[in-house]
Design a protein around this motif. Structure first.
Motif, short mmCIF file in Angstrom:
data_model
loop_
_atom_site.label_atom_id
_atom_site.label_comp_id
_atom_site.label_asym_id
_atom_site.label_seq_id
_atom_site.Cartn_x
_atom_site.Cartn_y
_atom_site.Cartn_z
N GLU A 53 -17.58 -5.14 0.57
CA GLU A 53 -18.30 -4.90 -0.69
C GLU A 53 -17.38 -4.82 -1.90
O GLU A 53 -17.86 -4.65 -3.02
N VAL A 54 -16.07 -4.92 -1.69
CA VAL A 54 -15.12 -4.89 -2.80
C VAL A 54 -14.44 -6.25 -2.93
O VAL A 54 -14.48 -7.07 -2.01
N SER A 55 -13.81 -6.49 -4.08
CA SER A 55 -13.20 -7.79 -4.34
C SER A 55 -11.84 -7.94 -3.69
O SER A 55 -11.46 -9.03 -3.24
N GLU A 56 -11.09 -6.84 -3.66
CA GLU A 56 -9.70 -6.93 -3.22
C GLU A 56 -9.19 -5.54 -2.83
O GLU A 56 -9.58 -4.54 -3.42
N ILE A 57 -8.31 -5.51 -1.85
CA ILE A 57 -7.59 -4.29 -1.49
C ILE A 57 -6.13 -4.50 -1.87
O ILE A 57 -5.53 -5.53 -1.53
N VAL A 58 -5.55 -3.54 -2.59
CA VAL A 58 -4.15 -3.62 -3.00
C VAL A 58 -3.40 -2.51 -2.29
O VAL A 58 -3.73 -1.33 -2.46
N THR A 59 -2.40 -2.87 -1.51
CA THR A 59 -1.62 -1.89 -0.76
C THR A 59 -0.14 -2.21 -0.89
O THR A 59 0.24 -3.11 -1.65
N ASP A 60 0.70 -1.51 -0.13
CA ASP A 60 2.14 -1.75 -0.20
C ASP A 60 2.63 -2.35 1.10
O ASP A 60 1.90 -2.43 2.09
N ASP A 61 3.90 -2.76 1.10
CA ASP A 61 4.44 -3.48 2.25
C ASP A 61 4.76 -2.59 3.44
O ASP A 61 5.30 -3.06 4.44
N GLY A 62 4.39 -1.32 3.36
CA GLY A 62 4.50 -0.45 4.52
C GLY A 62 3.30 -0.51 5.43
O GLY A 62 3.26 0.16 6.47
N ILE A 63 2.31 -1.32 5.09
CA ILE A 63 1.09 -1.41 5.90
C ILE A 63 1.43 -1.91 7.31
O ILE A 63 2.25 -2.81 7.49
N ASP A 64 0.80 -1.32 8.29
CA ASP A 64 0.98 -1.73 9.68
C ASP A 64 0.49 -3.18 9.82
O ASP A 64 -0.64 -3.50 9.43
N PRO A 65 1.32 -4.07 10.38
CA PRO A 65 0.90 -5.47 10.54
C PRO A 65 -0.43 -5.62 11.29
O PRO A 65 -1.19 -6.55 11.00
N ALA A 66 -0.70 -4.72 12.21
CA ALA A 66 -1.96 -4.80 12.95
C ALA A 66 -3.16 -4.59 12.03
O ALA A 66 -4.19 -5.26 12.17
N ASN A 67 -3.02 -3.65 11.08
CA ASN A 67 -4.11 -3.44 10.12
C ASN A 67 -4.30 -4.65 9.23
O ASN A 67 -5.43 -5.05 8.92
#
Length: 283
Positions: free
Chosen positions: A243-257
């Motif tokens: 329901e959202v356009s985009e998720i903005v996160t950082d490069d620490g995100i787990d590759p599986a996620n």
């Protein structure tokens, strides 16, 4: 030499670190490792063992962790309504939030209407907007963000009102929620307490309701979530990530996620916490 509660060395009059920053560092280490000894935490934070013990007792009272013999560990069972006090939340994952904030602010354009949700990551965007002196129409339910943007003459600031949520600087409920139903903003910038799979959740029903109203009120919705937010769900659902356009996160995100989101054809922007160009991937 012993330090007082502020981290000050009485013998030298030297201030080491504010308590909120120390406690955020402690939580970051425990989130990474699960448990740690007092001496280890003292070395990481750069404080005395007695100061670390006081910090741990404070965090135990909040429900953030459990004491062990000679150390601490994160709560074995997540509390769906738990949230750190505002001063600690502002310091937690600070580098990641600032990197996300700078990347998002760089894409905002003068003349846009932007909804700023009450979140510490969105606050980082507001600070960048103030530094760049962007001419925006800004709508926010955050008294902290309103204070930052009120000092920018180029910003037309709208604070729609509501009730101040206890222990925070967030306005919830009416008339703000009703007001959001009457506007059509270009962009909404939202935080979230947790992302689990594709479900965005919050600790409070009234906060989640405000976020849903913001989603409805904007043509484009960006969810700003540092990598620590990919965790077990909080108390109530905001919406599905679709329901959202985009998720903005950082490069620490787990590759599986990241892989799981990519499999669902969602747009995810990965911002490096170092300096190179962000990666935007259709997840």
């Amino acid at each position: 030499m012993a330090q007082d509660e502020r981290g000050e060395d009485p013998g030298r009059g030297r201030v080491e670190m504010i308590p909120a920053k120390r406690r955020a560092l402690i939580l970051e280490r425990l989130k990474r490792d699960g448990a740690a000894a007092i001496q280890e935490l003292a070395e990481v934070v750069g404080a005395s063992a007695s100061t670390i013990r006081r910090d741990l007792e404070h965090l135990v009272k909040q429900g953030a962790l459990e004491r062990t013999h000679g150390g601490a560990l994160l709560q074995r069972t997540d509390h769906a309504t738990f949230e750190p006090e505002i001063a600690i939340a502002a310091q937690f994952a600070r580098a990641e939030k600032e990197a996300i904030g700078a990347a998002v602010a760089a894409e905002l354009q003068s003349g846009q209407s932007v909804i700023f949700d009450a979140s510490t990551t969105v606050l980082a965007v507001a600070r960048e907007v103030a530094a760049r002196r962007l001419a925006l129409t800004a709508v926010t339910n955050s008294l902290a963000i309103a204070q930052v943007l009120a000092d920018v003459p180029e910003v037309h600031l709208v604070v729609p009102g509501g009730t101040v949520r206890r222990g925070s600087l967030t306005l919830v409920g009416r008339p703000g929620e009703d007001f959001l139903g009457t506007i059509h903003a270009d962009v909404a910038l939202l935080g979230t307490h947790a992302i689990t799979g594709t479900t965005l959740t919050e600790t409070s029903l009234e906060v989640a309701a405000m976020k849903r109203a913001m989603i409805t009120a904007a043509r484009r919705v960006l969810v700003l979530a540092d990598s620590s937010k990919f965790s077990s769900p909080s108390f109530c659902t905001i919406c599905d990530a679709s329901e959202v356009s985009e998720i903005v996160t950082d490069d620490g995100i787990d590759p599986a996620n990241l892989t799981a989101l990519r499999a669902l054809n969602l747009v995810v922007r990965v911002v490096p916490v170092g300096g190179s160009r962000p990666e935007r991937a259709r997840a």
